[in-house]
Design an enzyme around this catalytic site. Structure first.
Site, PDB file in Angstrom:
ATOM      1  N   ASN A  11       0.854  -1.190   0.000  1.00  0.00           N
ATOM      2  CA  ASN A  11       0.000   0.000   0.000  1.00  0.00           C
ATOM      3  C   ASN A  11       0.888   1.237   0.000  1.00  0.00           C
ATOM      4  OD1 ASN A  11      -1.516   2.273   1.059  1.00  0.00           O
ATOM      5  ND2 ASN A  11      -3.140   0.826   1.568  1.00  0.00           N
ATOM      6  N   ARG A  12       0.930   1.938  -1.119  1.00  0.00           N
ATOM      7  CA  ARG A  12       1.846   3.070  -1.264  1.00  0.00           C
ATOM      8  C   ARG A  12       1.635   4.128  -0.197  1.00  0.00           C
ATOM      9  NH1 ARG A  12       1.238   7.880  -3.756  1.00  0.00           N
ATOM     10  NH2 ARG A  12      -0.750   7.261  -4.691  1.00  0.00           N
ATOM     11  N   HIS A  13       0.369   4.424   0.109  1.00  0.00           N
ATOM     12  CA  HIS A  13       0.082   5.442   1.109  1.00  0.00           C
ATOM     13  C   HIS A  13       0.594   5.015   2.485  1.00  0.00           C
ATOM     14  CE1 HIS A  13      -2.391   7.705  -1.708  1.00  0.00           C
ATOM     15  NE2 HIS A  13      -3.024   6.586  -2.006  1.00  0.00           N
ATOM     16  N   ASP A  72      -0.995  -4.054  10.703  1.00  0.00           N
ATOM     17  CA  ASP A  72      -2.378  -4.366  10.343  1.00  0.00           C
ATOM     18  C   ASP A  72      -3.240  -3.353  11.065  1.00  0.00           C
ATOM     19  OD1 ASP A  72      -4.151  -5.971   8.809  1.00  0.00           O
ATOM     20  OD2 ASP A  72      -4.942  -6.793  10.664  1.00  0.00           O
ATOM     21  N   SER A  73      -4.035  -2.659  10.314  1.00  0.00           N
ATOM     22  CA  SER A  73      -4.788  -1.558  10.899  1.00  0.00           C
ATOM     23  C   SER A  73      -6.185  -1.516  10.324  1.00  0.00           C
ATOM     24  CB  SER A  73      -4.067  -0.230  10.638  1.00  0.00           C
ATOM     25  OG  SER A  73      -3.839  -0.058   9.251  1.00  0.00           O
ATOM     26  N   PHE A 155      -6.060   8.507   3.034  1.00  0.00           N
ATOM     27  CA  PHE A 155      -6.607   7.389   2.278  1.00  0.00           C
ATOM     28  C   PHE A 155      -7.557   6.618   3.182  1.00  0.00           C
ATOM     29  CE2 PHE A 155      -2.805   6.063   4.452  1.00  0.00           C
ATOM     30  CZ  PHE A 155      -3.042   4.774   4.893  1.00  0.00           C
ATOM     31  N   TYR A 157     -10.461   5.433   5.293  1.00  0.00           N
ATOM     32  CA  TYR A 157     -11.586   6.100   5.948  1.00  0.00           C
ATOM     33  C   TYR A 157     -11.225   7.494   6.452  1.00  0.00           C
ATOM     34  CZ  TYR A 157     -13.454   1.355   5.897  1.00  0.00           C
ATOM     35  OH  TYR A 157     -13.892   0.105   5.498  1.00  0.00           O
ATOM     36  N   ASP A 158     -10.059   8.007   6.093  1.00  0.00           N
ATOM     37  CA  ASP A 158      -9.614   9.311   6.586  1.00  0.00           C
ATOM     38  C   ASP A 158     -10.633  10.433   6.352  1.00  0.00           C
ATOM     39  OD1 ASP A 158      -7.317   8.093   7.426  1.00  0.00           O
ATOM     40  OD2 ASP A 158      -5.974   9.096   6.026  1.00  0.00           O
ATOM     41  N   HIS A 183      -3.186   6.559  14.960  1.00  0.00           N
ATOM     42  CA  HIS A 183      -3.038   5.251  15.574  1.00  0.00           C
ATOM     43  C   HIS A 183      -1.684   4.652  15.244  1.00  0.00           C
ATOM     44  CE1 HIS A 183      -4.691   5.172  11.584  1.00  0.00           C
ATOM     45  NE2 HIS A 183      -4.578   3.869  11.452  1.00  0.00           N
TER      46      HIS A 183
END
Length: 210
Positions: A11-13, A72-73, A155, A157-158, A183
């Protein structure tokens, strides 16, 4: 010689965010692509953030022979029994876009007033070392789920996640503030103490002489 640390993500972000937060750590930090793992896929099929995070870290560590870091988030919403949780990235189905996931979340929260839209972003970061050592830390950032997307940054749910102290979404705050209070930032802050203990003794002198 500095230790390599491979981030177990494509995931680039997320990679950019982790690299930014880790910039003061004394590692050569690589993404999976940079480490030559373009074809490695790790199925996140466990029930908790902790289990998924460590599974990814161990898989990348074995494939590279280097220290591996995995995050993992996801988002937990109280009134939805902590959904979407570990399914946050695929809440609207496999391969779902951020927009589709956000739309599903808003649909499920239709009619729910602001005072009952509490939730939290959760990040569990795991380190797997070639010598068998393992570390996991957990960070959380509480917030409120908004009624519509706001902001152009971030990105996932931001755009929906409102931080009460700022009364703005992560997507409105931008990376500078987000990377200090998120977080993931809180989990990485905890990781600093773990890293200092693990690499500060045996490797500390080598690092200080570089």
């Amino acid at each position: 010689m500095r230790n390599k640390l491979v981030i177990a993500s494509k995931n680039r972000h997320k990679i950019e965010e982790i690299k930014d937060i880790l910039r003061t750590f004394h590692f050569d930090i690589l993404s999976m692509d940079e480490a030559g793992l373009t074809d490695l896929e790790v199925v996140e099929d466990r029930e908790t953030f902790e289990e998924n995070s460590m599974k990814k870290a161990e898989a990348v560590m074995r494939a590279t022979g280097s220290i591996a870091l995995a995050d993992d988030s996801g988002l937990e919403v109280d009134i939805l029994d902590n959904q979407p949780g570990v399914y946050s990235a695929r809440f609207a189905g496999e391969g779902a876009t951020d927009q589709k996931n956000n739309e599903k979340l808003l649909d499920m929260l239709q009619g729910i007033p602001a005072d009952k839209r509490q939730g939290r972003f959760v990040s569990v970061i795991s380190l797997a070392f070639p010598d068998g050592r393992k570390v996991s830390v957990r960070g959380e950032c509480p917030g409120i789920i908004g009624f519509e997307p706001k902001g152009d940054h971030g990105f996932g749910y931001d755009p929906l996640f409102i931080v009460p102290a700022y009364d703005k979404t992560f997507a409105e705050l931008g990376e500078g503030i987000k990377n200090k209070i998120s977080h993931r930032a809180r989990a990485l802050a905890k990781l600093q103490d773990e890293l200092r203990e693990i690499v500060g003794g045996r490797d500390g002198e080598d690092r200080n002489n570089q």
